[in-house]
Scaffold this active site. Structure first.
Site, PDB file in Angstrom:
ATOM      1  N   ASP A  43      -4.672  -0.160  15.045  1.00  0.00           N
ATOM      2  CA  ASP A  43      -3.385  -0.017  14.353  1.00  0.00           C
ATOM      3  C   ASP A  43      -2.372  -0.908  15.044  1.00  0.00           C
ATOM      4  OD1 ASP A  43      -0.758   0.948  13.389  1.00  0.00           O
ATOM      5  OD2 ASP A  43      -1.944   2.535  12.455  1.00  0.00           O
ATOM      6  N   ASN A  51       8.293   8.845  11.385  1.00  0.00           N
ATOM      7  CA  ASN A  51       6.886   9.255  11.385  1.00  0.00           C
ATOM      8  C   ASN A  51       6.702  10.691  11.861  1.00  0.00           C
ATOM      9  OD1 ASN A  51       6.039   6.036  12.814  1.00  0.00           O
ATOM     10  ND2 ASN A  51       6.207   6.579  10.655  1.00  0.00           N
ATOM     11  N   LEU A  52       7.675  11.219  12.587  1.00  0.00           N
ATOM     12  CA  LEU A  52       7.459  12.451  13.343  1.00  0.00           C
ATOM     13  C   LEU A  52       7.321  13.701  12.481  1.00  0.00           C
ATOM     14  CD1 LEU A  52       9.942  11.842  16.312  1.00  0.00           C
ATOM     15  CD2 LEU A  52       7.522  11.224  16.138  1.00  0.00           C
ATOM     16  N   ASN A  53       7.756  13.653  11.228  1.00  0.00           N
ATOM     17  CA  ASN A  53       7.683  14.863  10.404  1.00  0.00           C
ATOM     18  C   ASN A  53       6.296  15.120   9.849  1.00  0.00           C
ATOM     19  OD1 ASN A  53       7.597  12.811   8.504  1.00  0.00           O
ATOM     20  ND2 ASN A  53       8.831  13.932   6.996  1.00  0.00           N
ATOM     21  N   ASN A 113      -1.654  -1.088   2.935  1.00  0.00           N
ATOM     22  CA  ASN A 113      -1.368  -2.248   2.090  1.00  0.00           C
ATOM     23  C   ASN A 113      -2.655  -2.837   1.542  1.00  0.00           C
ATOM     24  OD1 ASN A 113      -2.098  -4.918   3.765  1.00  0.00           O
ATOM     25  ND2 ASN A 113      -1.266  -3.391   5.187  1.00  0.00           N
ATOM     26  N   ARG A 117      -6.605  -3.816   3.221  1.00  0.00           N
ATOM     27  CA  ARG A 117      -7.734  -3.050   2.685  1.00  0.00           C
ATOM     28  C   ARG A 117      -8.797  -3.979   2.104  1.00  0.00           C
ATOM     29  NH1 ARG A 117      -4.779   1.766  -0.620  1.00  0.00           N
ATOM     30  NH2 ARG A 117      -6.742   2.867  -0.447  1.00  0.00           N
ATOM     31  N   CYS A 168      16.381 -13.875 -13.618  1.00  0.00           N
ATOM     32  CA  CYS A 168      17.527 -13.854 -14.531  1.00  0.00           C
ATOM     33  C   CYS A 168      17.913 -12.425 -14.906  1.00  0.00           C
ATOM     34  CB  CYS A 168      17.236 -14.676 -15.787  1.00  0.00           C
ATOM     35  SG  CYS A 168      15.797 -14.111 -16.716  1.00  0.00           S
TER      36      CYS A 168
END
Length: 652
Positions: A43, A51-53, A113, A117, A168
């Site tokens: 990683d 991230n902590l939750n 992503n 992968r 546009c």
């Protein structure tokens, strides 16, 4: 409790995990508690507060540290007897080649992503190592098994492409809030706080009558001795007032559209002073503030409140002032980051002011952040369920019990009284250019297009090759690598700028080029078909690749009653729904499918469609669900925000 055969297979295995985020944390814990003794983790990310939750192996003290290394240390505290080898690196690094992958019994993916992968899928095919893919998005999730020669690979079925909007539309005729977010994030924010020398489609020229049109002033250039309030007012009036006035002068544009209304500072604040009271200066001057906030500056507290035009205007000026007073050194080098609270506040305010101008409903900071960051909030329980399913499938693979392998989908609502829906894996798609080596067809104007165009628009972006090598007949036209000498590099760079038909080994209609990635050990043959003209709107690349077709997004899902959303790999079926799911964090906003029940009928090779013949929309082997979620893009891309009720945010 594992039986003797299972226990032996588990203990004797060597497992590679790719990704140590939401799914990865749960997966590592589950592997360790299931008896696996030799685990390797790759990683490249570091731990963030957000991230902590749900990534429960991490704590506040770990913020800024390597995910792979901290996850290893956390698990070894309760399973000290096992071996966990972390790699704080990108899985696409050259160290992680086919030989590296060959040492593992199975590879378990928890990526976020499409590019990575696909890369892992190709390495697993080349190394002949089974791959277990996974993804989650809110309450949805999926696990799929990919075994060379037995099941389809991750790329056997097309993945949904992100919704793209023409520049546009973004700059001139927005009709959805997502258009305003893209404008505020990728154009306005970038122009104010990013590299001012970069190309930008924002109209930055003033209409000072004393200036000629060729030498008119760039309003984003701050004048000498101009204070930030004066500068901000000038920017505000130009972008939300003058530019709208200019757009209204083209009456043809508004024949079938609602006309926008110009908004100037005086219209939004009714000539009230920007400084409401002494509290703002007090907040601004406080040196203890670690992360400056425009909301705190103005005493606003609830991010789920929808601000009025006046409040958005005040947030705009407060954020601008904080950037130039507290983060002056960063101005000129900033790019939007969904984790930068001040950037999100500024983008929300700017998008809302533009939305007010175009008669588009305003959104809260919470909603705007979700759209700007393509976020669907992750559910920790879904990650835990998916991690458990990954381990179950990995054990089947390790026992060579592949006939019992299943693609399993975690549903938000019960189908046939089930929340977990198993589906028998599909056989390889013989039209897949990755695992079946089916030739591709490229339509291109060989007398205008350069080799660089083919490399950028086809080889890297569509085929996902990391270290491409291109040959035509006996001639090597292009190569990437660290071991090339300077003369070779110069030669290949010169080739990039040459028109296809003028290369040393000319590429013309009827020729075949070979493209390969030495790291992925993937080889593709591409038949070249010369074509003179292309539709600039429908074919903006100026070339069309056949045999590689992203799943189309359906604009009117209610009418079409079919489609995709997110997942791992499979066909246009329930897999579709789950197949595009990213690992667990932030994801993309993809068209949602209709949640239905898959049958267990296995697709035969004879059922596989021709590379140019998409699976019919009424294919009922498995009813549609969201398909694999992937994100990426560079061309002012934004995914549908669901304002029309036909889309849905997905995260991994």
């Amino acid at each position: 409790m594992a039986n003797g055969q299972q226990s032996s297979a588990i203990k004797g295995s060597k497992v590679l995990m790719v990704g140590a985020g939401g799914i990865g944390c749960e997966l590592l814990k589950t592997l360790a508690l299931s008896g696996f003794h030799d685990i390797h983790i790759i990683d490249m990310d570091t731990i963030e507060v957000s991230n902590l939750n749900r990534q429960f192996l991490f704590r506040q003290s770990h913020v800024g540290q390597s995910k792979a290394k901290v996850a290893r240390d956390a698990v070894l505290r309760f399973r000290p007897q096992i071996s966990i080898t972390p790699y704080h690196a990108n899985v696409k690094d050259s160290d992680f080649n086919v030989d590296f992958f060959k040492q593992f019994s199975v590879v378990l993916n928890g990526l976020d992503n499409l590019d990575a992968r696909r890369h892992v899928n190709r390495l697993c095919l080349a190394a002949d190592v089974p791959l277990v893919e996974s993804g989650t998005t809110g309450f949805l999730g999926q696990v799929t098994v990919h075994i060379k020669g037995q099941t389809e690979c991750y790329e056997c079925q097309p993945k949904p492409a992100p919704k793209t909007y023409p520049v546009c539309t973004i700059t001139s005729t927005p009709s959805k809030f997502v258009h305003c977010i893209v404008w505020a994030k990728d154009l306005f924010f970038a122009k104010l706080f990013g590299d001012k020398n970069q190309d930008n489609d924002l109209n930055v020229r003033s209409t000072d009558a004393s200036s000629s049109s060729d030498h008119s002033e760039d309003v984003f250039e701050r004048r000498k001795d101009e204070d930030i309030e004066q500068y901000g007012k000038r920017i505000y009036d130009h972008v939300f007032g003058h530019n709208i006035e200019s757009a209204l002068s083209n009456e043809e544009t508004w024949k079938n559209r609602n006309k926008p209304r110009p908004i100037y500072v005086k219209d939004a604040l009714f000539d009230e002073p920007l400084q409401q009271n002494g509290n703002a200066d007090k907040v601004l001057s406080t040196e203890t503030i670690s992360t400056p906030s425009a909301m705190a500056y103005l005493g606003l507290k609830n991010p789920q409140d929808v601000w009025s035009l006046k409040e958005n205007t005040r947030i705009f000026f407060a954020a601008l002032k904080l950037f130039f007073s507290k983060r002056q050194k960063e101005v000129g080098n900033l790019s939007f980051d969904k984790d930068d609270s001040l950037a999100v506040e500024f983008v929300t305010a700017a998008a809302n002011i533009r939305a007010a101008s175009f008669g588009i409903p305003l959104h809260s900071l919470f909603e705007a952040k979700g759209i700007a960051g393509n976020i669907v909030h992750a559910v920790a329980t879904t990650n835990a369920i998916i991690a458990g399913l990954i381990v179950i499938e990995a054990i089947k693979v390790l026992q060579n019990d592949t006939k019992k392998c299943r693609m399993t989908y975690c549903l938000e609502h019960p189908a046939r009284k089930m929340l977990l829906m198993p589906v028998e894996p599909f056989e390889p798609n013989k039209a897949c250019y990755v695992c079946s080596e089916t030739p591709l067809l490229l339509e291109v104007n060989t007398q205008r297009a350069k080799l660089k165009d083919v490399v950028e628009k086809v080889v890297t972006s569509k085929l996902g090759m990391h270290l491409p090598l291109i040959t035509h007949g006996p001639g090597l036209l292009y190569e990437v690598g660290d071991d090339l000498d300077q003369d070779m590099v110069a030669n290949y760079e010169a080739n990039l700028e040459k028109v296809l038909s003028e290369l040393p080994y000319a590429i013309t209609g009827g020729t075949i080029i070979t493209v390969e990635d030495l790291q992925q050990e993937l080889v593709c043959n591409i038949n070249i078909k010369h074509r003179e003209d292309f539709d600039e709107e429908k074919e903006p690349d100026g070339m069309v690749l056949h045999g590689w077709t992203p799943a189309p997004l359906v604009e009117n899902q209610a009418a079409a009653a079919t489609t995709t959303t997110n997942g791992a790999s499979t066909s246009s079926t329930i897999k579709s729904a789950v197949n595009n799911m990213e690992e667990d964090d932030e994801l993309t906003i993809l068209e949602s499918g209709i949640e239905t029940v898959p049958t267990t009928k296995k697709r035969k090779l004879s059922d596989v469609s021709d590379p140019e013949t998409p699976i019919p929309a009424d294919d009922k082997r498995v009813k549609k669900m969201p398909e694999q979620l992937e994100d990426d893009g560079d061309v002012v891309i934004m995914l549908d925000d669901g304002n029309d009720g036909n889309s849905k945010n997905i995260s991994r």
